[in-house]
Write an enzyme that holds these catalytic residues in place. Sequence first.
Site, PDB file in Angstrom:
ATOM      1  N   CYS A   2      16.416 -78.123  56.023  1.00 32.23           N
ATOM      2  CA  CYS A   2      15.254 -78.299  56.896  1.00 32.23           C
ATOM      3  C   CYS A   2      15.020 -77.009  57.656  1.00 32.23           C
ATOM      4  O   CYS A   2      15.760 -76.046  57.525  1.00 32.23           O
ATOM      5  CB  CYS A   2      15.541 -79.429  57.875  1.00 32.23           C
ATOM      6  SG  CYS A   2      16.088 -80.932  57.067  1.00 32.23           S
ATOM      7  N   ARG A  27      11.202 -74.445  53.721  1.00 31.23           N
ATOM      8  CA  ARG A  27      12.555 -75.006  53.737  1.00 31.23           C
ATOM      9  C   ARG A  27      12.548 -76.516  53.553  1.00 31.23           C
ATOM     10  O   ARG A  27      13.580 -77.104  53.263  1.00 31.23           O
ATOM     11  CB  ARG A  27      13.262 -74.664  55.055  1.00 31.23           C
ATOM     12  CG  ARG A  27      13.348 -73.172  55.357  1.00 31.23           C
ATOM     13  CD  ARG A  27      13.996 -72.932  56.705  1.00 31.23           C
ATOM     14  NE  ARG A  27      15.330 -73.483  56.709  1.00 31.23           N
ATOM     15  CZ  ARG A  27      16.387 -72.840  56.196  1.00 31.23           C
ATOM     16  NH1 ARG A  27      16.224 -71.647  55.666  1.00 31.23           N
ATOM     17  NH2 ARG A  27      17.589 -73.389  56.192  1.00 31.23           N
ATOM     18  N   TRP A  73      13.543 -81.770  54.919  1.00 36.32           N
ATOM     19  CA  TRP A  73      13.750 -81.962  53.486  1.00 36.32           C
ATOM     20  C   TRP A  73      14.799 -83.062  53.404  1.00 36.32           C
ATOM     21  O   TRP A  73      15.979 -82.843  53.622  1.00 36.32           O
ATOM     22  CB  TRP A  73      14.278 -80.675  52.841  1.00 36.32           C
ATOM     23  CG  TRP A  73      14.105 -80.640  51.367  1.00 36.32           C
ATOM     24  CD1 TRP A  73      13.033 -80.166  50.656  1.00 36.32           C
ATOM     25  CD2 TRP A  73      15.048 -81.081  50.372  1.00 36.32           C
ATOM     26  NE1 TRP A  73      13.261 -80.296  49.314  1.00 36.32           N
ATOM     27  CE2 TRP A  73      14.477 -80.848  49.100  1.00 36.32           C
ATOM     28  CE3 TRP A  73      16.321 -81.667  50.440  1.00 36.32           C
ATOM     29  CZ2 TRP A  73      15.142 -81.168  47.916  1.00 36.32           C
ATOM     30  CZ3 TRP A  73      16.961 -81.990  49.243  1.00 36.32           C
ATOM     31  CH2 TRP A  73      16.376 -81.733  48.014  1.00 36.32           C
ATOM     32  N   ASN A  99      19.592 -79.240  61.117  1.00 36.54           N
ATOM     33  CA  ASN A  99      19.481 -78.804  59.721  1.00 36.54           C
ATOM     34  C   ASN A  99      20.885 -78.799  59.139  1.00 36.54           C
ATOM     35  O   ASN A  99      21.770 -78.117  59.663  1.00 36.54           O
ATOM     36  CB  ASN A  99      18.877 -77.403  59.623  1.00 36.54           C
ATOM     37  CG  ASN A  99      19.055 -76.832  58.215  1.00 36.54           C
ATOM     38  OD1 ASN A  99      19.063 -77.571  57.238  1.00 36.54           O
ATOM     39  ND2 ASN A  99      19.258 -75.527  58.134  1.00 36.54           N
ATOM     40  N   GLY A 100      21.101 -79.563  58.097  1.00 28.13           N
ATOM     41  CA  GLY A 100      22.437 -79.619  57.498  1.00 28.13           C
ATOM     42  C   GLY A 100      22.780 -81.046  57.111  1.00 28.13           C
ATOM     43  O   GLY A 100      21.895 -81.917  57.051  1.00 28.13           O
ATOM     44  N   GLU A 483      14.744 -66.988  33.183  1.00 29.35           N
ATOM     45  CA  GLU A 483      13.995 -66.903  34.444  1.00 29.35           C
ATOM     46  C   GLU A 483      12.527 -67.290  34.223  1.00 29.35           C
ATOM     47  O   GLU A 483      11.928 -68.010  35.027  1.00 29.35           O
ATOM     48  CB  GLU A 483      14.094 -65.500  35.043  1.00 29.35           C
ATOM     49  CG  GLU A 483      13.353 -65.303  36.352  1.00 29.35           C
ATOM     50  CD  GLU A 483      13.762 -66.245  37.471  1.00 29.35           C
ATOM     51  OE1 GLU A 483      13.025 -66.339  38.464  1.00 29.35           O
ATOM     52  OE2 GLU A 483      14.786 -66.948  37.321  1.00 29.35           O
ATOM     53  N   LYS A 487      10.628 -70.310  36.179  1.00 29.82           N
ATOM     54  CA  LYS A 487       9.409 -70.090  36.982  1.00 29.82           C
ATOM     55  C   LYS A 487       8.345 -71.124  36.601  1.00 29.82           C
ATOM     56  O   LYS A 487       7.694 -71.714  37.446  1.00 29.82           O
ATOM     57  CB  LYS A 487       8.877 -68.664  36.755  1.00 29.82           C
ATOM     58  CG  LYS A 487       9.675 -67.620  37.526  1.00 29.82           C
ATOM     59  CD  LYS A 487       9.305 -67.575  38.958  1.00 29.82           C
ATOM     60  CE  LYS A 487      10.372 -67.703  40.040  1.00 29.82           C
ATOM     61  NZ  LYS A 487      11.681 -68.063  39.844  1.00 29.82           N
ATOM     62  N   GLU A 490       9.460 -74.589  37.943  1.00 28.59           N
ATOM     63  CA  GLU A 490       9.472 -74.672  39.412  1.00 28.59           C
ATOM     64  C   GLU A 490       8.080 -74.953  39.976  1.00 28.59           C
ATOM     65  O   GLU A 490       7.900 -75.805  40.828  1.00 28.59           O
ATOM     66  CB  GLU A 490       9.965 -73.356  40.015  1.00 28.59           C
ATOM     67  CG  GLU A 490      11.455 -73.172  40.086  1.00 28.59           C
ATOM     68  CD  GLU A 490      11.809 -71.782  40.637  1.00 28.59           C
ATOM     69  OE1 GLU A 490      12.626 -71.712  41.571  1.00 28.59           O
ATOM     70  OE2 GLU A 490      11.255 -70.793  40.132  1.00 28.59           O
ATOM     71  N   HIS A 506      19.602 -74.270  15.274  1.00 30.50           N
ATOM     72  CA  HIS A 506      20.757 -75.190  15.250  1.00 30.50           C
ATOM     73  C   HIS A 506      20.461 -76.484  16.006  1.00 30.50           C
ATOM     74  O   HIS A 506      21.366 -77.139  16.521  1.00 30.50           O
ATOM     75  CB  HIS A 506      21.986 -74.495  15.852  1.00 30.50           C
ATOM     76  CG  HIS A 506      22.357 -73.243  15.123  1.00 30.50           C
ATOM     77  ND1 HIS A 506      22.790 -73.232  13.821  1.00 30.50           N
ATOM     78  CD2 HIS A 506      22.283 -71.944  15.505  1.00 30.50           C
ATOM     79  CE1 HIS A 506      23.000 -71.978  13.441  1.00 30.50           C
ATOM     80  NE2 HIS A 506      22.701 -71.180  14.429  1.00 30.50           N
ATOM     81  N   LYS A 604      13.488 -73.483  49.717  1.00 28.58           N
ATOM     82  CA  LYS A 604      13.794 -72.063  49.529  1.00 28.58           C
ATOM     83  C   LYS A 604      15.283 -71.784  49.479  1.00 28.58           C
ATOM     84  O   LYS A 604      15.779 -71.050  48.632  1.00 28.58           O
ATOM     85  CB  LYS A 604      13.140 -71.254  50.651  1.00 28.58           C
ATOM     86  CG  LYS A 604      13.302 -69.764  50.510  1.00 28.58           C
ATOM     87  CD  LYS A 604      12.493 -69.240  49.370  1.00 28.58           C
ATOM     88  CE  LYS A 604      12.690 -67.801  49.003  1.00 28.58           C
ATOM     89  NZ  LYS A 604      12.236 -67.464  47.694  1.00 28.58           N
TER      90      LYS A 604
HETATM   91  C1  BG6 Z   1      16.619 -72.376  45.277  1.00 28.09           C
HETATM   92  C2  BG6 Z   1      15.371 -71.505  45.325  1.00 28.09           C
HETATM   93  O1  BG6 Z   1      16.580 -73.320  46.293  1.00 28.09           O
HETATM   94  O2  BG6 Z   1      17.796 -71.571  45.436  1.00 28.09           O
HETATM   95  C3  BG6 Z   1      15.473 -70.512  44.169  1.00 28.09           C
HETATM   96  O3  BG6 Z   1      14.227 -72.331  45.177  1.00 28.09           O
HETATM   97  C4  BG6 Z   1      16.739 -69.679  44.324  1.00 28.09           C
HETATM   98  O4  BG6 Z   1      14.342 -69.691  44.156  1.00 28.09           O
HETATM   99  C5  BG6 Z   1      17.993 -70.534  44.485  1.00 28.09           C
HETATM  100  O5  BG6 Z   1      16.888 -68.867  43.204  1.00 28.09           O
HETATM  101  C6  BG6 Z   1      19.163 -69.702  44.978  1.00 28.09           C
HETATM  102  O6  BG6 Z   1      18.851 -69.251  46.281  1.00 28.09           O
HETATM  103  P1  BG6 Z   1      19.514 -67.937  46.894  1.00 28.09           P
HETATM  104  O7  BG6 Z   1      18.897 -67.832  48.254  1.00 28.09           O
HETATM  105  O8  BG6 Z   1      20.983 -68.166  46.952  1.00 28.09           O
HETATM  106  O9  BG6 Z   1      19.154 -66.782  46.010  1.00 28.09           O
END
Ligand code: BG6
Length: 609
Positions: A2, A27, A73, A99-100, A483, A487, A490, A506, A604
């Site tokens: 959060c 967040r 969150w 937060n936690g 990656e 993307k 996500e 395979h 994030k």
């Molecule tokens: C996810 C993010 O929560 O955590 C990703 O949405 C990120 O974009 C991943 O790659 C790892 O986060 P960090 O801050 O450890 O690089």
Amino acid sequence: MCGIVGYNGKDKAVDILLDGLSKLEYRGYDSAGIAIRDKKIEIYKAKGKLTNLKEKIKDKELNGTCGIGHTRWATHGEPNELNAHPHISNDGIVTLVHNGIIENYQELILKLKKHNYEFYSQTDTEVLTNLIEYYYKKYKMGPIDAINRTMVRVRGSYAIAVMFKDYPDEIWVARKDSPMIIGLNENGTYLASDVPAILKYTKTVYYIDNLELACLRKDKVIFYDLNGDEIKKELKEIKWDVSSAEKEGYEHFMIKEINEQPVVIKNTINSLVKDNNIDLSKTGLTEEEIKKISQIYIVACGSAYHVGVCAQYILEDLTRIPVRVEIASEFRYRKPILDKNGLVLIISQSGETADSLAALREAKSQGIKTLSIVNVVGSSIARESDHVLYTLAGPEIAVATTKAFSTQLVACYALAIEFSKILNKIDNNIYLDLIDELETIPEKISNMLDNLTTDIQKISSKFSHIHDAFYIGRGLDYAISLEGSLKLKEVSYIHSEAYAAGELKHGTISLIENGTLVVGVVTQEDIFEKTISNLVEVRSRGAYTIVVTEEGKDVSKVSNNTIFVPKTNRYFFPSLTVVPLQLIGYYMAVSKGLDVDKPRNLAKSVTVE
Ligand code: BG6
């Protein structure tokens, strides 16, 4: 994961709290709330995005100059108004945002119920709130004692901001494992989960450490340790500027951050290259230590893990040191067998990702040397690592990382090149050539953004209706395909898989049918033809192919749409090919009208397990 904010000063708190929360929504954004203290504490909460809360209080006269706020969150209890923060204790003595995760909250509920406490929500946080009240009333020793007893009693991670009914002009904070930053200026004191929330008001900050607490008064901050003794803290200056936390005319932070890549990659390279030499002195790693490294373990999560996969190919090829790449959430519980002369390399944008932090502690508990590549100065992973290499991506707001990913890549290139020279695996000519080529990357990306963006927008918006996609490549192209595929998933919610091109036949090739989108990345000279033949295989089963390859290459036989990237050294192609892959994901999401910066179910930095 959060976001929490707080302000205590001369100005109206409500505007500062809402502004701060809007900068922390990446967040978590399933509900939000604020508590403002004027004559008494008033709490307002709303389900959904921050706009709902703003709508709810728009006609309220909230003149209080002290308050705390939260954007959520959900982990414990579904996203709704009751479970939203702030939470208030049974007798209203304690109002708190958190937060936690409190891991032993069920045990504590039983304890508190024995003392007639009742609970209106399903959250672990409400337990925390009542536990502080419980100790506060039992021992009558004030906030420091109540919070310290609570910190000793709870297990888990937390950053909390607390307002006590009896202490009108104070906000109390404490943390363990969850991030918090405390700011100060002539108008008051500020707290937040992350820098962008307070950057507009101050760049003068304190870093509060684990198991410390602090009292935010209107003109100063006082810190205490777990014994309740006052501790002195140094004020630090943040280098980031306010504009970096704003969209600056771009529709989304993601596309803004994609376009910031040339500048931030250049800044990161300039921080590592001095007079045509790579300078790792800031990390504190010595040549002697580098020469002793027997094995490298790269540990990370999400996109940072994909940087690790790219780095494995380059590090092994240039240094001949064996490299293992590990998913942090597996590494931390797998009791990994680590070579005592090994180096554990943690990669993390936020420096707060719980699994990566735990992996770091696992390595340290085995006495293994640790180096981290981190973007956020003063973050937990940076502070707890033996050595740290900072990337200079600036604050990254969009949940799906782009610019931080690219700066982590160049940081890994620099490590590999310098380690290789120190180990005499390359001569000085190759060393200098690699550095020269590395320094051309920012401009090459800038040209690509100018020349390719519109075409990629056109290509991508043709596919917003699809449900599945595949990304294939070999070697470094496979690594970057991972990656590219992430993307797309996500931000566009389209199911996608990245596959080592040679592995497709395979099994998974059974999923390829007429019109299936396959994105092929083909840059690695030594395995070029191999990947081309894999593209022939999928095309013959009806796939529609988008091929990302090097300028001048003829892939017309296997490509429906070709995206050319400039020539470069084979090690550096991931930095170029990732850009069109980022743009494909972005424009697919935009053409579906999705909230690109705050994709559903994501956050994030994941500061809980
Ligand atoms: C996810 C993010 O929560 O955590 C990703 O949405 C990120 O974009 C991943 O790659 C790892 O986060 P960090 O801050 O450890 O690089």
